[in-house]
Scaffold this active site. Structure first.
Site, PDB file in Angstrom:
ATOM      1  N   LYS A 112       6.188 -15.688   2.533  1.00 24.78           N
ATOM      2  CA  LYS A 112       5.568 -15.752   1.214  1.00 24.78           C
ATOM      3  C   LYS A 112       5.291 -17.182   0.767  1.00 24.78           C
ATOM      4  O   LYS A 112       4.276 -17.449   0.123  1.00 24.78           O
ATOM      5  CB  LYS A 112       6.439 -15.012   0.205  1.00 24.78           C
ATOM      6  CG  LYS A 112       6.468 -13.507   0.523  1.00 24.78           C
ATOM      7  CD  LYS A 112       7.564 -12.783  -0.205  1.00 24.78           C
ATOM      8  CE  LYS A 112       7.177 -12.479  -1.630  1.00 24.78           C
ATOM      9  NZ  LYS A 112       8.109 -11.543  -2.264  1.00 24.78           N
ATOM     10  N   GLY A 163      10.025  -5.475  -1.100  1.00 24.74           N
ATOM     11  CA  GLY A 163      10.710  -4.357  -1.765  1.00 24.74           C
ATOM     12  C   GLY A 163      11.526  -4.788  -2.972  1.00 24.74           C
ATOM     13  O   GLY A 163      12.486  -4.116  -3.347  1.00 24.74           O
ATOM     14  N   GLY A 164      11.142  -5.915  -3.571  1.00 23.00           N
ATOM     15  CA  GLY A 164      11.821  -6.364  -4.782  1.00 23.00           C
ATOM     16  C   GLY A 164      13.199  -6.971  -4.541  1.00 23.00           C
ATOM     17  O   GLY A 164      13.910  -7.282  -5.478  1.00 23.00           O
ATOM     18  N   HIS A 203       0.635  -6.488 -12.847  1.00 23.22           N
ATOM     19  CA  HIS A 203       0.533  -6.693 -11.399  1.00 23.22           C
ATOM     20  C   HIS A 203      -0.796  -6.067 -10.966  1.00 23.22           C
ATOM     21  O   HIS A 203      -0.992  -4.866 -11.093  1.00 23.22           O
ATOM     22  CB  HIS A 203       1.709  -6.011 -10.694  1.00 23.22           C
ATOM     23  CG  HIS A 203       1.585  -6.000  -9.199  1.00 23.22           C
ATOM     24  ND1 HIS A 203       2.486  -6.626  -8.359  1.00 23.22           N
ATOM     25  CD2 HIS A 203       0.659  -5.446  -8.383  1.00 23.22           C
ATOM     26  CE1 HIS A 203       2.100  -6.455  -7.097  1.00 23.22           C
ATOM     27  NE2 HIS A 203       1.004  -5.724  -7.085  1.00 23.22           N
ATOM     28  N   LYS A 249       7.204  -0.460  -7.263  1.00 20.79           N
ATOM     29  CA  LYS A 249       6.155   0.319  -7.918  1.00 20.79           C
ATOM     30  C   LYS A 249       6.513   1.804  -8.027  1.00 20.79           C
ATOM     31  O   LYS A 249       7.075   2.376  -7.098  1.00 20.79           O
ATOM     32  CB  LYS A 249       4.860   0.164  -7.118  1.00 20.79           C
ATOM     33  CG  LYS A 249       4.377  -1.279  -7.072  1.00 20.79           C
ATOM     34  CD  LYS A 249       3.426  -1.531  -5.915  1.00 20.79           C
ATOM     35  CE  LYS A 249       3.134  -3.020  -5.794  1.00 20.79           C
ATOM     36  NZ  LYS A 249       2.466  -3.365  -4.527  1.00 20.79           N
ATOM     37  N   ARG A 309      -0.784  -5.108   5.742  1.00 21.37           N
ATOM     38  CA  ARG A 309      -0.697  -3.713   6.218  1.00 21.37           C
ATOM     39  C   ARG A 309      -1.381  -2.809   5.208  1.00 21.37           C
ATOM     40  O   ARG A 309      -1.785  -3.260   4.149  1.00 21.37           O
ATOM     41  CB  ARG A 309       0.765  -3.299   6.314  1.00 21.37           C
ATOM     42  CG  ARG A 309       1.447  -3.511   4.979  1.00 21.37           C
ATOM     43  CD  ARG A 309       2.825  -2.932   4.890  1.00 21.37           C
ATOM     44  NE  ARG A 309       3.616  -3.561   3.852  1.00 21.37           N
ATOM     45  CZ  ARG A 309       3.593  -3.264   2.559  1.00 21.37           C
ATOM     46  NH1 ARG A 309       2.797  -2.310   2.115  1.00 21.37           N
ATOM     47  NH2 ARG A 309       4.340  -3.902   1.689  1.00 21.37           N
ATOM     48  N   VAL A 367       1.337   1.835   0.348  1.00 25.11           N
ATOM     49  CA  VAL A 367       1.623   3.179  -0.172  1.00 25.11           C
ATOM     50  C   VAL A 367       0.510   3.613  -1.133  1.00 25.11           C
ATOM     51  O   VAL A 367       0.046   4.748  -1.106  1.00 25.11           O
ATOM     52  CB  VAL A 367       2.983   3.188  -0.912  1.00 25.11           C
ATOM     53  CG1 VAL A 367       3.268   4.555  -1.510  1.00 25.11           C
ATOM     54  CG2 VAL A 367       4.114   2.758   0.000  1.00 25.11           C
ATOM     55  N   ARG A 381       4.371   8.318  -7.388  1.00 19.18           N
ATOM     56  CA  ARG A 381       5.284   8.410  -6.249  1.00 19.18           C
ATOM     57  C   ARG A 381       6.360   9.442  -6.579  1.00 19.18           C
ATOM     58  O   ARG A 381       7.152   9.237  -7.514  1.00 19.18           O
ATOM     59  CB  ARG A 381       5.929   7.055  -5.963  1.00 19.18           C
ATOM     60  CG  ARG A 381       4.906   5.997  -5.613  1.00 19.18           C
ATOM     61  CD  ARG A 381       5.594   4.740  -5.140  1.00 19.18           C
ATOM     62  NE  ARG A 381       4.618   3.672  -4.926  1.00 19.18           N
ATOM     63  CZ  ARG A 381       4.829   2.612  -4.171  1.00 19.18           C
ATOM     64  NH1 ARG A 381       5.993   2.455  -3.573  1.00 19.18           N
ATOM     65  NH2 ARG A 381       3.907   1.686  -4.010  1.00 19.18           N
TER      66      ARG A 381
END
Ligand code: ADP
Length: 449
Positions: free
Chosen positions: A116, A164-165, A208, A237, A292, A295, A336
């Site tokens: 990152k 993933g936070g 976001h 998310k 990639r 989701v 989700r």
């Protein structure tokens, strides 16, 4: 075109990829763990190979088993989906060495953009606005302290290899930075095998907003518009929408242009997401890139009327992709559906689904690998379905989502369905008056009552 594609994944995304392969006339190979024998991705693939026991480490993350499965079945390409090995440069490299096409970016690209701190430097160098902060990783606490006082508190410490936070800490005061640095670094080392941290300004109450791009094999990149993913719990998310209801056409165009510039500057190949934070004045700042499929890709598919998995496969095969300038039509949400108990701090709720009925009708899509009597394994993440709706505008899409949730019946396990219904009825959400702190505020209000 590829002769056969192996899908190195499980769950809804494996099934999602199989569906596109079928439509393209490409035979598929599913791989599965012993816990996933009865999963729908195994049923719908043309061939299936068991690659090990339930533990991900010994199955979906076990590179030699997956490569052998491809060799035994004669697959000439591997789609990694998201999660597991999707952003593992070593896997992409081993595929290359084994003469199997990895449907995704090169190992070098994953290494560079997956880091990152490096990705931020790359974007900064081509003039894309980034969140103010350290250039590269922060070597020690002393430097972190100095930088933080230059930028001004609050600041965020983030893991260079994060996802993933995890491995993130918000620091409001100088006296807390030392402790935060140590715990974040330890957490990053444990979760990602890399303790490196970088530091950036903590943007207050942002949205976001991320741009979906696809880069072709000739160095050109195309934007397929944005998604708003501000409804998050602990930086993860929960639901997403497209288009982003706060953007003006001018800002939308600027963000798309910035994403394309960033992607083309590294000759990015394949599907990728350029993530930004947007403040109240619609200033936007790059935070990270995902190399990639994500989701939440279906909301883009719904408003663009475009199959993103197909674009990935076309790029990997060196073919032309959809490259005309596109405008979003209508509005889409993705919810989700996790097997988690929202009443109990979102604790995972594995077990047998006793009864299940999915909604249907115009503008309703459900991507899922589960069915009545399916047993949800405690070994994997808790996403069991995604409800995706399309409407002519945001209000219509909200009404349709509520209608779809009325038809949604699931018994035997706890899910996030009631939580989504509550969000859909929330006045601030309906009025587009929300940001990344929405869930936190909602939870605080509930506790007050
Ligand atoms: P991960 O890769 O772990 O998902 P991200 O860098 O994508 O981490 O950040 C996840 C979320 O954390 C963002 O969507 C946002 O809500 C919050 N976040 C990250 N960086 C900042 C920041 N500098 N200021 C405010 N919020 C942030």
């Amino acid at each position: 075109m590829f002769k056969k594609i192996l899908i190195a994944n499980r769950g809804e995304i494996a099934l999602r990829i199989i569906r596109t392969c079928k439509e393209l006339g490409i035979p598929t190979v599913a791989v599965y763990s012993e816990a996933d024998r009865d999963s729908l991705h195994v049923v719908f693939a043309d061939e299936a190979v068991c690659i090990g026991p339930a533990s991900s480490k010994e199955s979906y993350l076990k590179i030699p088993s997956i490569i052998s499965a491809a060799q035994v079945t004669g697959a000439d390409a591997i789609h990694p989906g998201y999660g597991f090995l999707a952003e593992n440069s070593e896997f992409s490299e081993i595929c290359q060495e084994s003469g199997i096409k990895f449907i995704g970016p090169s190992p070098d690209m994953i290494r560079r953009m997956g880091d990152k701190a490096f990705a931020k430097d790359t974007m900064r160098a081509v003039g894309v606005p980034v969140v103010p902060g350290s250039e590269g990783a922060v070597a020690d606490i002393k430097i972190a302290k100095r930088l933080a006082s230059e930028i001004g508190y609050p600041v965020m410490l983030k893991a260079s290899a994060g996802g993933g936070g995890k491995g993130m800490r918000i620091v409001h005061k100088e006296e807390n930075i030392e402790n935060a640095f140590q715990t974040a670094s330890t957490e990053a080392a444990a979760a990602f095998g890399n303790p490196e941290l970088y530091l950036e300004k903590y943007i207050l109450n942002p949205r976001h907003v991320e741009i979906q791009i696809v880069g072709d094999s000739r160095g050109k990149a195309y934007s397929y518009g944005e998604r708003d993913c501000s409804i998050q719990r602990r930086h993860q998310k929960l639901l997403e929408e497209a288009p982003c209801p706060i953007l003006t056409p001018e800002v939308r165009k600027k963000m798309s242009d910035a994403a394309i510039l960033g992607a083309e500057s590294v000759k990015y190949e394949g599907a990728g997401t350029i993530e930004f934070l947007v403040d109240k004045d619609l200033n936007f700042y790059f935070i990270e890139m995902n190399t990639r499929i994500q989701v939440e890709h279906p909301v883009t598919e719904m408003v663009q009327n475009l199959d993103l998995i197909k674009q990935q496969i076309l790029v990997a095969a060196g073919k032309e992709i959809e490259n005309k300038p596109r405008k979003a039509v209508g509005h889409s949400f993705e919810f989700r559906i996790n097997a988690e108990d929202p009443e109990n701090n979102f604790r995972p709720s594995p077990g047998r689904i006793k009864y299940l009925h999915f909604p249907g009708g115009f503008g309703v899509r459900v991507d899922s690998h589960v069915y009545s009597d399916y047993v949800i394994s405690p070994h994997y993440d808790s996403l069991i379905a995604k409800l995706i709706v399309w409407g002519t505008d945001r209000e219509h899409a909200i009404k349709r989502a509520l209608r779809a949730f009325d038809e949604f019946a699931i018994e035997g396990v706890k899910t996030t369905v009631p939580y989504h219904k509550m969000i859909l009825q929330n006045e601030d959400f309906r009025n587009n008056n929300y940001d990344t702190s929405f869930i936190e505020k909602l939870t605080a209000k509930k506790l007050e009552v």
